[in-house]
Write a protein that holds these residues in place. Structure first.
Motif, mmCIF file in Angstrom:
data_model
loop_
_atom_site.group_PDB
_atom_site.id
_atom_site.type_symbol
_atom_site.label_atom_id
_atom_site.label_comp_id
_atom_site.label_asym_id
_atom_site.label_seq_id
_atom_site.Cartn_x
_atom_site.Cartn_y
_atom_site.Cartn_z
ATOM 1 N N TRP A 41 -20.095 -144.238 -13.971
ATOM 2 C CA TRP A 41 -19.460 -144.859 -15.138
ATOM 3 C C TRP A 41 -20.415 -144.832 -16.333
ATOM 4 C CZ3 TRP A 41 -20.434 -148.619 -18.657
ATOM 5 C CH2 TRP A 41 -19.385 -148.969 -19.504
ATOM 6 N N ASN A 42 -21.661 -145.195 -16.122
ATOM 7 C CA ASN A 42 -22.625 -145.220 -17.223
ATOM 8 C C ASN A 42 -22.804 -143.842 -17.848
ATOM 9 O OD1 ASN A 42 -24.246 -147.946 -17.693
ATOM 10 N ND2 ASN A 42 -23.614 -147.850 -15.551
ATOM 11 N N LEU A 43 -22.860 -142.805 -17.037
ATOM 12 C CA LEU A 43 -22.999 -141.443 -17.572
ATOM 13 C C LEU A 43 -21.778 -141.042 -18.389
ATOM 14 C CD1 LEU A 43 -24.521 -139.668 -14.444
ATOM 15 C CD2 LEU A 43 -25.727 -140.302 -16.561
ATOM 16 N N GLY A 44 -20.600 -141.303 -17.846
ATOM 17 C CA GLY A 44 -19.372 -140.965 -18.572
ATOM 18 C C GLY A 44 -19.241 -141.759 -19.857
ATOM 19 N N VAL A 46 -21.738 -142.956 -21.695
ATOM 20 C CA VAL A 46 -22.694 -142.394 -22.657
ATOM 21 C C VAL A 46 -22.080 -141.171 -23.329
ATOM 22 C CG1 VAL A 46 -24.885 -141.120 -22.822
ATOM 23 C CG2 VAL A 46 -24.800 -143.326 -21.640
ATOM 24 N N TYR A 47 -21.472 -140.288 -22.544
ATOM 25 C CA TYR A 47 -20.840 -139.095 -23.111
ATOM 26 C C TYR A 47 -19.732 -139.494 -24.087
ATOM 27 C CZ TYR A 47 -18.301 -134.759 -23.691
ATOM 28 O OH TYR A 47 -17.679 -133.671 -24.264
ATOM 29 N N LEU A 48 -18.851 -140.388 -23.656
ATOM 30 C CA LEU A 48 -17.713 -140.801 -24.473
ATOM 31 C C LEU A 48 -18.167 -141.391 -25.810
ATOM 32 C CD1 LEU A 48 -14.510 -142.542 -23.364
ATOM 33 C CD2 LEU A 48 -15.910 -143.685 -25.045
ATOM 34 N N VAL A 49 -19.098 -142.320 -25.783
ATOM 35 C CA VAL A 49 -19.552 -142.972 -27.014
ATOM 36 C C VAL A 49 -20.265 -141.967 -27.916
ATOM 37 C CG1 VAL A 49 -21.128 -144.718 -27.952
ATOM 38 C CG2 VAL A 49 -19.614 -145.287 -26.042
ATOM 39 N N GLN A 50 -21.119 -141.131 -27.333
ATOM 40 C CA GLN A 50 -21.826 -140.139 -28.149
ATOM 41 C C GLN A 50 -20.840 -139.168 -28.783
ATOM 42 O OE1 GLN A 50 -24.434 -139.760 -29.804
ATOM 43 N NE2 GLN A 50 -25.962 -138.672 -28.613
ATOM 44 N N GLY A 73 -14.083 -145.840 -20.928
ATOM 45 C CA GLY A 73 -13.989 -146.616 -22.158
ATOM 46 C C GLY A 73 -14.468 -148.046 -21.970
ATOM 47 N N LYS A 74 -14.571 -148.745 -23.076
ATOM 48 C CA LYS A 74 -15.007 -150.142 -23.064
ATOM 49 C C LYS A 74 -14.103 -150.959 -22.134
ATOM 50 C CE LYS A 74 -16.110 -153.753 -26.488
ATOM 51 N NZ LYS A 74 -15.743 -154.929 -25.763
ATOM 52 N N THR A 87 -17.319 -134.985 -11.201
ATOM 53 C CA THR A 87 -18.459 -134.984 -10.293
ATOM 54 C C THR A 87 -19.740 -135.208 -11.097
ATOM 55 O OG1 THR A 87 -18.863 -132.622 -10.505
ATOM 56 C CG2 THR A 87 -17.314 -133.329 -8.758
ATOM 57 N N LEU A 88 -20.806 -135.510 -10.390
ATOM 58 C CA LEU A 88 -22.096 -135.680 -11.052
ATOM 59 C C LEU A 88 -22.501 -134.397 -11.766
ATOM 60 C CD1 LEU A 88 -24.658 -137.265 -11.714
ATOM 61 C CD2 LEU A 88 -25.555 -136.596 -9.468
ATOM 62 N N SER A 89 -22.336 -133.257 -11.146
ATOM 63 C CA SER A 89 -22.728 -131.998 -11.793
ATOM 64 C C SER A 89 -21.878 -131.724 -13.030
ATOM 65 C CB SER A 89 -22.675 -130.825 -10.817
ATOM 66 O OG SER A 89 -21.380 -130.631 -10.330
ATOM 67 N N GLU A 90 -20.603 -132.090 -12.995
ATOM 68 C CA GLU A 90 -19.754 -131.931 -14.186
ATOM 69 C C GLU A 90 -20.238 -132.839 -15.318
ATOM 70 O OE1 GLU A 90 -15.513 -130.740 -12.064
ATOM 71 O OE2 GLU A 90 -16.025 -132.862 -12.301
ATOM 72 N N LEU A 91 -20.590 -134.077 -14.983
ATOM 73 C CA LEU A 91 -21.099 -134.996 -16.004
ATOM 74 C C LEU A 91 -22.414 -134.499 -16.599
ATOM 75 C CD1 LEU A 91 -20.304 -138.458 -14.403
ATOM 76 C CD2 LEU A 91 -19.438 -137.611 -16.589
ATOM 77 N N ILE A 92 -23.307 -134.019 -15.759
ATOM 78 C CA ILE A 92 -24.587 -133.509 -16.253
ATOM 79 C C ILE A 92 -24.366 -132.331 -17.195
ATOM 80 C CG2 ILE A 92 -26.686 -132.276 -15.538
ATOM 81 C CD1 ILE A 92 -26.782 -134.210 -13.106
#
Length: 155
Positions: A41-44, A46-50, A73-74, A87-92
């Motif tokens: 969730w934290n990784l996603g 970060v991507y969303l907000v950035q 989202g919030k 997946t983690l690799s997709e998020l990275i």
């Protein structure tokens, strides 16, 4: 100054990715007692907000994968997810590519005023592209700290 800002963005993002790249899918899905969210969730988030800060306020096209707002989202949390998260690799990959797109699109626009400034609950108002990018590093750093705590309490 612009080179310094984009170098900082890259360093912050590299630190984020390095904090998680050796983790398993089950590790990024763990929600320790006392926490609402997990590392995924934290990784996603970060991507969303950035993505919103870098592109949404600058009138540039946003690259938001389907379902990201519902997932990251919030006030969202994994216990309420109705769709499969990336997946983690997709998020990275998304996080890594995002930094390059930001530099490519916004390199010479840091002093440009945004159409709709954003006032934070603290009273801070973000008015320029550079201000949004600078604040996004603070936001990402907060989430990296949370990721580190989640790793500690998950092991």
């Amino acid at each position: 100054m612009k080179d310094f800002l984009f170098n900082q963005l890259k360093v912050v993002r590299t630190n984020t990715i390095n904090a998680v790249k050796e983790l398993s899918e089950s590790q990024v899905d763990s929600v320790p007692e006392g926490f609402s969210n997990n590392i995924r969730w934290n990784l996603g988030h970060v991507y969303l907000v950035q993505e919103r800060f870098a592109f949404g306020f600058t009138q540039e096209p946003i690259q938001m994968p389907d379902g990201f707002t519902d997932l990251f989202g919030k006030d969202t949390k994994p216990s309420e997810w109705k769709i499969q998260p990336p997946t983690l690799s997709e998020l990275i990959k998304l996080l890594d590519d995002q930094t390059n797109r930001i530099k490519e699109k916004l390199l010479n626009r840091l002093d440009e005023a945004v159409v709709n400034p954003l006032t934070m609950p603290s009273g801070l108002t973000l008015k320029t592209i550079g201000e949004f990018l600078t604040f996004s590093m603070y936001h990402e750093g907060m989430h990296v700290q949370t990721i580190k705590m989640l790793k500690k309490f998950s092991s």
